[in-house]
Scaffold this active site. Structure first.
Site, PDB file in Angstrom:
ATOM      1  CG  LEU A   1      -2.244  -0.845   1.293  1.00 56.16           C
ATOM      2  CD1 LEU A   1      -2.705  -0.843   2.558  1.00 56.16           C
ATOM      3  CD2 LEU A   1      -3.323  -0.421   0.246  1.00 56.16           C
ATOM      4  CG  ASP A   2       0.129   4.760  -2.322  1.00 49.57           C
ATOM      5  OD1 ASP A   2      -0.122   5.509  -1.361  1.00 49.57           O
ATOM      6  OD2 ASP A   2      -0.604   4.753  -3.170  1.00 49.57           O
ATOM      7  NE  ARG A   3       5.428   9.059   3.817  1.00 51.89           N
ATOM      8  CZ  ARG A   3       6.324  10.105   4.089  1.00 51.89           C
ATOM      9  NH1 ARG A   3       6.879  10.757   2.962  1.00 51.89           N
ATOM     10  NH2 ARG A   3       6.574  10.676   5.294  1.00 51.89           N
ATOM     11  CG  ASP A   4       0.043   9.892   0.369  1.00 50.05           C
ATOM     12  OD1 ASP A   4       0.691  10.378   1.191  1.00 50.05           O
ATOM     13  OD2 ASP A   4       0.649  10.176  -0.850  1.00 50.05           O
ATOM     14  CB  SER A   5      -2.984   3.968  -0.094  1.00 52.84           C
ATOM     15  OG  SER A   5      -2.988   4.432  -1.055  1.00 52.84           O
TER      16      SER A   5
END
Length: 239
Positions: free
Chosen positions: A103-107
């Site tokens: 999951l990317d940092r902003d998700s």
């Protein structure tokens, strides 16, 4: 009993079988002091197996847990930039476990961790088409947003994608909530898909993956999977 080295490396929790094959082709695996090759087998009870010079040791019982990842955490075991990692949030489980997928940092949302290399490979291999369900809060061109997003077949750089299943949940003022199901998991795929149809992502949260659902697990908290959940993940023909 002899087994293929990539399977033994995966079972030891070092990495997936596919990654273990790379270790073998790079000459980073030895058996009884001799460089091993892809396709070689060994018996962990009688052979000295090492990766990068470190003896292969096998973990205890397999551990399976889910984390509700908050924003601001990267999905790595360590980060060279010193950023907070999702692995830090599950460190108190007492066993070295690895994230399954990203999951990317902003998700935020559901992130599976395990030391079961075979399951990691099964869950992440493209041919197994594991469904992942996201709730995506968007702004921008909201008219017909669900239909337009479901029609996206390539990302901004021309990378082809299988059309997502998209359901409009609600629209209030200048925001809408969409439920998006994909199984490819390209890098920042949903964000890039949204950009293709003039939608800006305000929040992206994974709420389900395969047989797992996030439920009411609080942000930043983790829990062990139940026996039923583990059986459901392993019960398909993928494993």
């Amino acid at each position: 009993m002899t087994e293929r080295l990539q399977k033994l490396i995966s079972r030891a929790g070092i990495c997936s079988r596919r990654a273990a094959e790379t270790l073998l082709t790079e000459g980073r695996v030895t058996v009884n002091g001799m460089a091993a090759q892809l396709g070689d087998k060994a018996d962990p009870e009688t052979d000295a197996i090492a990766v990068d010079g470190k003896p292969l040791t096998f973990a205890g019982p397999m551990v399976y847990l889910m984390l509700n990842k908050p924003r601001g955490y990267v999905t790595t075991l360590s980060d060279e930039l010193g950023r907070a990692t999702a692995a830090e949030l599950v460190a108190d489980c007492g066993t070295r476990v690895f994230p399954v997928g990203r999951l990317d940092r902003d998700s935020e949302g559901l992130l599976l961790f395990t030391n079961d290399g075979a399951l990691m490979q099964a869950m992440t291999h493209p041919r197994h088409q594991v469904d992942k369900v996201y709730e995506v809060t968007v702004t921008g061109a909201l008219e017909g947003a669900a239909q337009r997003l479901a029609a996206v077949t390539e990302l901004g750089d021309g990378t082809p994608v299988v059309p997502a299943q998209v359901e409009a949940v609600w629209q209030k003022g200048g925001q809408a909530l969409l439920r998006v199901t994909i199984h490819q998991g390209k890098n920042r795929q949903i964000r890039r898909m949204c950009a293709q149809v003039d939608l800006q992502v305000a929040r992206l949260r994974r709420i389900a993956e395969d047989a797992l659902t996030l439920g009411d697990l609080k942000t930043g908290q983790w829990r062990y999977l139940t026996d039923a959940e583990i059986s459901a993940l392993k019960g398909s023909e993928r494993i």
